[in-house]
Design an enzyme around this catalytic site. Structure first.
Site, short mmCIF file in Angstrom:
data_model
loop_
_atom_site.label_atom_id
_atom_site.label_comp_id
_atom_site.label_asym_id
_atom_site.label_seq_id
_atom_site.Cartn_x
_atom_site.Cartn_y
_atom_site.Cartn_z
N TYR A 75 0.95 -1.25 -0.11
CA TYR A 75 0.11 0.07 0.05
C TYR A 75 0.84 1.29 0.07
CZ TYR A 75 -4.37 -2.46 0.20
OH TYR A 75 -5.33 -3.15 -0.34
N GLN A 109 -15.83 3.72 -6.48
CA GLN A 109 -14.95 2.56 -5.73
C GLN A 109 -13.50 2.64 -5.48
OE1 GLN A 109 -16.54 -1.29 -7.91
NE2 GLN A 109 -17.13 0.26 -9.15
N HIS A 127 -15.11 2.36 -1.26
CA HIS A 127 -14.05 1.35 -0.70
C HIS A 127 -13.10 2.07 0.17
CE1 HIS A 127 -15.47 -1.69 -4.28
NE2 HIS A 127 -16.06 -1.76 -3.22
N CYS A 135 -6.80 1.86 12.94
CA CYS A 135 -6.20 0.55 13.62
C CYS A 135 -6.59 -0.79 13.11
CB CYS A 135 -6.33 0.89 14.88
SG CYS A 135 -5.87 -0.63 16.08
P1 OAD Z 1 -11.62 -3.32 -12.65
O1 OAD Z 1 -9.95 -3.51 -12.74
O2 OAD Z 1 -12.18 -4.35 -12.14
O3 OAD Z 1 -12.25 -2.72 -14.02
C1 OAD Z 1 -11.70 -1.67 -14.66
C2 OAD Z 1 -12.54 -1.20 -15.88
O4 OAD Z 1 -12.13 -0.12 -16.54
C3 OAD Z 1 -12.40 -2.25 -16.97
O5 OAD Z 1 -13.97 -2.75 -17.17
C4 OAD Z 1 -11.91 -1.56 -18.04
O6 OAD Z 1 -12.41 -2.00 -19.52
C5 OAD Z 1 -12.18 -0.14 -17.68
N1 OAD Z 1 -11.28 0.88 -18.20
C6 OAD Z 1 -10.10 0.97 -18.59
N2 OAD Z 1 -9.61 1.79 -19.10
C7 OAD Z 1 -10.48 2.79 -18.93
C8 OAD Z 1 -10.62 4.24 -19.45
N3 OAD Z 1 -9.75 4.89 -19.85
N4 OAD Z 1 -11.93 4.86 -19.33
C9 OAD Z 1 -13.06 3.96 -18.96
N5 OAD Z 1 -12.86 2.57 -18.48
C10 OAD Z 1 -11.78 2.23 -18.49
O7 OAD Z 1 -11.69 -2.19 -11.70
P2 OAD Z 1 -12.99 -1.76 -10.78
O8 OAD Z 1 -14.35 -2.08 -11.42
O9 OAD Z 1 -12.69 -0.41 -10.42
O10 OAD Z 1 -11.97 -3.27 -4.73
O11 OAD Z 1 -12.91 -2.98 -9.49
C11 OAD Z 1 -13.79 -2.88 -8.59
C12 OAD Z 1 -13.16 -3.30 -7.35
O12 OAD Z 1 -12.34 -4.61 -7.46
C13 OAD Z 1 -12.07 -2.23 -6.75
O13 OAD Z 1 -12.51 -1.15 -6.08
C14 OAD Z 1 -10.98 -3.15 -5.95
C15 OAD Z 1 -11.05 -4.09 -6.55
O14 OAD Z 1 -10.53 -5.41 -6.10
C16 OAD Z 1 -11.17 -3.27 -3.45
O15 OAD Z 1 -10.09 -2.87 -3.49
C17 OAD Z 1 -12.22 -3.61 -2.52
#
Ligand code: OAD
Length: 251
Positions: A75, A109, A127, A135
């Protein structure tokens, strides 16, 4: 993004009409919104964090319990990476839309704080935030830290951890409530830059669909939401969101 790219895209006119008619907007963003700032997404093949790292070893309470140093250092590395980035046109357009619209809620998110750095306010952090610490044991907030090891909690002596939601953990109550309230009241729902695979975040779009809100997806790739959305805008958020801001501004 280039001017030419933005000039080439045009909102479908039924969507432009629908947007002109709608008052209460809810935008849910995912890591794709920060991709154009250079923050890696999670699930994109090759570049996504989960293509390179095992979430079970880095983003679960069990991982922190068994190896707090490794989790903390991962992190710290992400914090450093995020510090070097800047908001992109997608973040800026959303901040402008919030200023232009009376009733506008942004739920993210993302934990990177780029929406706030772009000027968005009252962002619902579904998130958590990578900037904050809390903590592991008593959940009391603690100061930011550049330490290479997780610092001790000033209250109970437990170890500090980033204030993000890990797999298996609950969404912060206030964020869940604010997002739930917003989705019950919205008449247009944007799902931007998210794979729509992670619940309960992905359920917000399902609620919007069930309520017959206009659902708009912005993503270069298809997701489980795409075939259900009323409009699927294929392409980067940094191209489409400024076009929507232009429309609202009357440009
Ligand atoms: P993902 O990595 O699952 O999805 C990212 C999405 O962004 C994909 O559908 C890509 O096609 C799209 N993408 C990529 N470049 C882009 C752009 N320039 N414009 C628009 N879209 C684009 O990420 P999240 O959906 O955010 O959780 O993932 C959800 C959660 O899973 C996160 O918050 C995290 C992760 O594990 C936690 O940390 C709890």
């Amino acid at each position: 993004m280039s001017d030419t790219e933005q000039d080439r895209v045009e909102l479908p006119s039924p969507l432009a009409d629908a947007l002109a008619r709608t008052e209460r907007w809810l935008v849910m963003t995912g890591s794709g919104v920060s991709a154009e700032s250079g923050v890696p997404t999670f699930r994109d093949a090759q570049t996504g964090l989960w293509a390179q790292y095992d979430p079970q070893q880095l983003a679960t309470p069990e991982a922190f319990e068994s190896d707090p140093e490794t989790v903390w250092q991962w992190y710290q590395w992400r914090r450093e990476l995020i510090r070097e980035t800047s908001p992109n046109p997608a973040h800026l357009a959303l901040a402008e839309l919030q200023r232009l619209k009376q009733d506008f809620v942004l739920v993210t998110q993302n934990v990177d704080g780029l929406h706030q750095r772009a000027g968005s306010t009252n962002v619902v952090e579904f998130h958590g935030s990578i900037q904050r610490n809390k903590c592991f044991l008593c959940h009391q907030p603690g100061p930011e830290s550049d330490a290479p090891h997780p610092p001790d909690c000033a209250h109970c002596g437990g170890l500090m951890r980033p204030d993000v939601v890990w797999f298996g953990e609950a969404i912060p109550g206030a964020a869940l409530q604010a997002a739930g309230h917003a989705v019950e009241g919205c008449d247009v729902f944007f799902s931007v830059g998210t794979s729509s695979l992670v619940y309960p975040a992905a359920a917000l779009a399902e609620t919007a669909l069930a309520r017959k809100a206009t659902v708009v997806e912005i993503n270069p790739n298809s997701t489980p939401l795409s075939s259900h959305a009323d409009f699927s805008l294929r392409g980067p958020a940094g191209v489409w969101l400024p076009v929507i801001a232009d429309l609202v501004r009357g440009g």
